[in-house]
Write an enzyme that holds these catalytic residues in place. Structure first.
Site, PDB file in Angstrom:
ATOM      1  N   LYS A  31     -24.416  29.478  26.319  1.00 44.81           N
ATOM      2  CA  LYS A  31     -24.539  28.616  27.500  1.00 44.81           C
ATOM      3  C   LYS A  31     -25.432  29.312  28.525  1.00 44.81           C
ATOM      4  O   LYS A  31     -24.973  30.141  29.307  1.00 44.81           O
ATOM      5  CB  LYS A  31     -23.179  28.307  28.122  1.00 44.81           C
ATOM      6  CG  LYS A  31     -23.250  27.176  29.171  1.00 44.81           C
ATOM      7  CD  LYS A  31     -22.092  27.188  30.136  1.00 44.81           C
ATOM      8  CE  LYS A  31     -22.323  28.117  31.292  1.00 44.81           C
ATOM      9  NZ  LYS A  31     -23.457  27.713  32.178  1.00 44.81           N
ATOM     10  N   GLY A  49     -22.852  23.337  33.238  1.00 44.07           N
ATOM     11  CA  GLY A  49     -22.253  23.832  34.460  1.00 44.07           C
ATOM     12  C   GLY A  49     -20.980  24.616  34.201  1.00 44.07           C
ATOM     13  O   GLY A  49     -20.647  24.959  33.053  1.00 44.07           O
ATOM     14  N   PRO A  50     -20.220  24.880  35.273  1.00 46.03           N
ATOM     15  CA  PRO A  50     -18.987  25.652  35.123  1.00 46.03           C
ATOM     16  C   PRO A  50     -17.983  25.032  34.167  1.00 46.03           C
ATOM     17  O   PRO A  50     -17.250  25.759  33.483  1.00 46.03           O
ATOM     18  CB  PRO A  50     -18.437  25.695  36.557  1.00 46.03           C
ATOM     19  CG  PRO A  50     -19.645  25.542  37.428  1.00 46.03           C
ATOM     20  CD  PRO A  50     -20.549  24.610  36.689  1.00 46.03           C
ATOM     21  N   GLY A  67     -23.154  37.844  34.758  1.00 45.62           N
ATOM     22  CA  GLY A  67     -23.264  37.035  35.961  1.00 45.62           C
ATOM     23  C   GLY A  67     -22.631  37.735  37.142  1.00 45.62           C
ATOM     24  O   GLY A  67     -22.429  38.952  37.139  1.00 45.62           O
ATOM     25  N   SER A  68     -22.279  36.965  38.147  1.00 44.59           N
ATOM     26  CA  SER A  68     -21.739  37.526  39.376  1.00 44.59           C
ATOM     27  C   SER A  68     -20.324  38.042  39.161  1.00 44.59           C
ATOM     28  O   SER A  68     -19.610  37.612  38.245  1.00 44.59           O
ATOM     29  CB  SER A  68     -21.732  36.471  40.478  1.00 44.59           C
ATOM     30  OG  SER A  68     -20.748  35.484  40.218  1.00 44.59           O
ATOM     31  N   GLU A  73     -20.524  41.841  32.151  1.00 45.15           N
ATOM     32  CA  GLU A  73     -21.577  42.599  32.818  1.00 45.15           C
ATOM     33  C   GLU A  73     -21.855  41.875  34.121  1.00 45.15           C
ATOM     34  O   GLU A  73     -22.409  40.769  34.128  1.00 45.15           O
ATOM     35  CB  GLU A  73     -22.822  42.676  31.932  1.00 45.15           C
ATOM     36  CG  GLU A  73     -23.753  43.818  32.299  1.00 45.15           C
ATOM     37  CD  GLU A  73     -24.663  43.477  33.451  1.00 45.15           C
ATOM     38  OE1 GLU A  73     -24.394  43.981  34.565  1.00 45.15           O
ATOM     39  OE2 GLU A  73     -25.608  42.729  33.260  1.00 45.15           O
ATOM     40  N   LEU A  74     -21.461  42.492  35.248  1.00 47.62           N
ATOM     41  CA  LEU A  74     -21.373  41.782  36.515  1.00 47.62           C
ATOM     42  C   LEU A  74     -22.355  42.330  37.554  1.00 47.62           C
ATOM     43  O   LEU A  74     -23.388  42.876  37.198  1.00 47.62           O
ATOM     44  CB  LEU A  74     -19.921  41.829  37.002  1.00 47.62           C
ATOM     45  CG  LEU A  74     -18.871  41.400  35.958  1.00 47.62           C
ATOM     46  CD1 LEU A  74     -17.473  41.522  36.510  1.00 47.62           C
ATOM     47  CD2 LEU A  74     -19.156  39.994  35.445  1.00 47.62           C
ATOM     48  N   GLY A  75     -22.039  42.157  38.807  1.00 55.01           N
ATOM     49  CA  GLY A  75     -22.972  42.489  39.875  1.00 55.01           C
ATOM     50  C   GLY A  75     -23.063  43.971  40.172  1.00 55.01           C
ATOM     51  O   GLY A  75     -22.425  44.810  39.535  1.00 55.01           O
ATOM     52  N   CYS A 132     -29.368  42.682  38.582  1.00 55.73           N
ATOM     53  CA  CYS A 132     -28.073  43.290  38.877  1.00 55.73           C
ATOM     54  C   CYS A 132     -28.194  44.774  39.206  1.00 55.73           C
ATOM     55  O   CYS A 132     -27.392  45.317  39.963  1.00 55.73           O
ATOM     56  CB  CYS A 132     -27.110  43.095  37.704  1.00 55.73           C
ATOM     57  SG  CYS A 132     -27.685  43.796  36.136  1.00 55.73           S
ATOM     58  N   GLU A 184     -23.780  42.770  47.781  1.00 58.07           N
ATOM     59  CA  GLU A 184     -24.909  42.562  46.878  1.00 58.07           C
ATOM     60  C   GLU A 184     -25.756  41.409  47.415  1.00 58.07           C
ATOM     61  O   GLU A 184     -25.290  40.280  47.549  1.00 58.07           O
ATOM     62  CB  GLU A 184     -24.425  42.227  45.464  1.00 58.07           C
ATOM     63  CG  GLU A 184     -25.561  42.028  44.479  1.00 58.07           C
ATOM     64  CD  GLU A 184     -25.097  41.640  43.090  1.00 58.07           C
ATOM     65  OE1 GLU A 184     -25.768  42.012  42.116  1.00 58.07           O
ATOM     66  OE2 GLU A 184     -24.060  40.954  42.981  1.00 58.07           O
ATOM     67  N   VAL A 185     -27.014  41.686  47.721  1.00 57.85           N
ATOM     68  CA  VAL A 185     -27.895  40.674  48.307  1.00 57.85           C
ATOM     69  C   VAL A 185     -28.504  39.793  47.229  1.00 57.85           C
ATOM     70  O   VAL A 185     -28.657  38.591  47.392  1.00 57.85           O
ATOM     71  CB  VAL A 185     -28.999  41.341  49.143  1.00 57.85           C
ATOM     72  CG1 VAL A 185     -29.953  40.288  49.720  1.00 57.85           C
ATOM     73  CG2 VAL A 185     -28.394  42.189  50.254  1.00 57.85           C
ATOM     74  N   PHE A 186     -28.913  40.367  46.130  1.00 55.81           N
ATOM     75  CA  PHE A 186     -29.643  39.685  45.070  1.00 55.81           C
ATOM     76  C   PHE A 186     -30.932  39.078  45.600  1.00 55.81           C
ATOM     77  O   PHE A 186     -31.289  37.928  45.331  1.00 55.81           O
ATOM     78  CB  PHE A 186     -28.780  38.619  44.394  1.00 55.81           C
ATOM     79  CG  PHE A 186     -28.878  38.648  42.884  1.00 55.81           C
ATOM     80  CD1 PHE A 186     -28.430  39.738  42.173  1.00 55.81           C
ATOM     81  CD2 PHE A 186     -29.434  37.589  42.187  1.00 55.81           C
ATOM     82  CE1 PHE A 186     -28.528  39.780  40.786  1.00 55.81           C
ATOM     83  CE2 PHE A 186     -29.539  37.616  40.807  1.00 55.81           C
ATOM     84  CZ  PHE A 186     -29.088  38.720  40.096  1.00 55.81           C
TER      85      PHE A 186
END
Length: 478
Positions: free
Chosen positions: A170, A203-204, A223-224, A245-247, A279, A373-375
């Site tokens: 996805k 979507g979610p 993702g976040s 695997e996150l922010g 990230c 975290e600004v991204f």
């Protein structure tokens, strides 16, 4: 002949609402597709589970051959795929080329996984052969983001397939083509049997259905951190593994012996590469007080010198932010940081989705763009006076993804790194690095540890089975 065209999208048998594929630099429509519904996810998981059983029995060299051909195809169709990465994800051409290089390497490394030793012979107290064997997990669900869409999809898809699994992918709808449909086209051309790879942009609700489906025992999510927590919680309820695997809010520490002539380019790359939408982006510059003023001045000058614009039609260093929602977040964090006392040394402005590379000085624990975290392409710079203070500042973040340390004394840098918990460390480099052969992952709020590269992929996408074999039926006392 192109790999991707509108007929490819229209052939997707998804039943959700239509979605317009958009170029963020111009707002131009690049095509349209259908999004996946939860029902589509269930149907794909069922077909994948049925197809996986035969794929798991395929000889290892047959699976490896598909992966090698896929790697070759990423190279052969680089011009076409590069254009999609540039136009759909806002990548500059160099970043797109890097993604294509890594995608090919991920396939080649995955091909080698297919013939890795699969287990161990164990000693046993009984007269029997006792051994362990790695077996495919079954169907692997992959949820990938928009920022490095090809890399962050292929690094789960390729090893999962090589090890005998089927995959339901996805991708983020904003990069459904370069992060999803391009992989489907490559693997189809490489000879992957039907129904082993399903690409379902959605979507979610589609993601939730994928995590909940009982035929999908492993989830690989990038993702976040907030979204990752939700995925991890849902996976726990369903008693399935989730690799997260996150922010990040990664620090680069500049020690007093650093050569600023060499450092500023490295520092700018760490914060401004792909508009800071990585990230591993350098989100905190920790600079020794003796270098601080000059560092801020020179980094601000570098930021001001960088060109921002349409990466498809102009030669630029930074392209567009992915969409208006992400732009609003970046701008809001910079404005609230200024209100909290930070000094704007460069940038802080935007034209449409083109945000200028930004340098903030005089930041502290209460500066939003430093603490969060600004991204986005924002470089907060803070001073320290001792190595102990630098270690404490770097370690106080809830994240623990990547760390850079700049020093002429590499032993000193390694010693300092031991005091800061992160999944990745680079001495004399910034925080954004990736190689197909290297483990990748963070600790704390950055995820559940390394899960890519070699042994990490074996553990991520297989189950360890214990088997014993006796010549005669085992006797028992009753």
């Amino acid at each position: 002949m192109p790999l991707l065209d509108t007929r490819t999208w229209q052939s997707q048998t998804l039943t959700g609402p239509g979605y317009t594929v958009t170029e963020p630099a111009t707002g131009q429509a690049l095509g349209s597709l259908a999004l996946a519904t939860p029902e589509d996810v269930g149907a794909a998981a069922g077909r994948a589970a049925a197809a996986q059983r035969e794929w798991a029995r395929a000889p290892h060299f047959a699976r490896a051959a598909v992966l090698r051909r896929a790697g070759d195809l990423f190279t052969a169709h680089a011009t076409e795929l590069r254009e999609w990465l540039v136009r759909e994800s806002g990548s500059v051409p160099g970043k797109a080329d890097f993604e294509l290089h890594v995608a090919a390497q991920e396939c080649y490394e995955a091909a080698a996984l297919a013939s890795r030793p699969a287990g161990q012979v164990l000693p046993s107290e009984a007269p029997r052969l006792s051994y362990t064997r790695r077996v495919p997990a079954g169907v692997v669900g992959v949820i990938s983001p928009f920022n490095a869409p090809l890399i962050l999809s292929i690094r789960s898809v390729a090893p999962a397939l090589a090890l005998g699994n089927a995959v339901v992918l996805k991708p983020d709808p904003r990069t459904a083509v370069c992060g999803g449909l391009s992989l489907a086209a490559v693997f189809a051309a490489a000879g992957l049997p039907q129904d082993l790879l399903h690409v379902l942009p959605g979507g979610p609700d589609a993601g939730q259905a994928l995590v909940a489906d009982p035929r999908v025992p492993v989830i690989s999510f990038t993702g976040s951190t907030p979204a990752g927590r939700a995925v991890g919680e849902a996976a726990g309820r369903h008693l399935k593994r989730a690799h997260l695997e996150l922010g990040g809010n990664s620090a680069m520490i500049v020690l007093p012996d650093a050569d600023l002539d060499a450092v500023i380019s490295t520092a700018a790359w760490g914060s401004f590469f792909h508009q800071g939408q990585i990230c591993m982006t350098t989100g905190r510059h920790l600079v020794h007080a003796s270098l601080y003023d000059e560092y801020v001045e020179r980094l601000a000058a570098k930021a001001d010198s960088l060109a921002v614009g349409d990466p498809y039609r102009e030669q630029v260093h930074l392209g567009p932010i992915i969409d208006s929602g992400q732009l609003a977040k970046i701008s809001g964090l910079v404005e609230s940081s200024k209100a909290a006392g930070a000094k704007l040394a460069a940038g802080g402005t935007h034209d449409r989705l083109f945000y200028r590379p930004t340098v903030l000085a005089h930041v502290d624990d209460h500066t939003p763009a430093y603490a969060e975290e600004v991204f986005g392409p924002v470089a907060p710079v803070r001073s320290f006076t001792t190595a102990d203070e630098a270690a404490a500042l770097a370690a106080q973040s809830p994240f623990g993804l990547s760390l850079g340390i700049i020093t002429r004394d590499t032993a000193r840098g390694l010693d300092l790194a031991e005091r800061i918990p992160t999944g990745i460390v680079h001495i004399n480099d910034q925080t954004v690095n990736d190689e197909a052969v290297a483990p990748f992952g963070g600790v704390a709020a950055s995820g559940t540890g390394a899960r890519f590269g070699g042994e990490a992929n074996l553990e991520a996408f297989t189950e360890l089975r214990w088997t014993t074999v006796r010549g005669d039926v085992a006797p028992y006392p009753f």
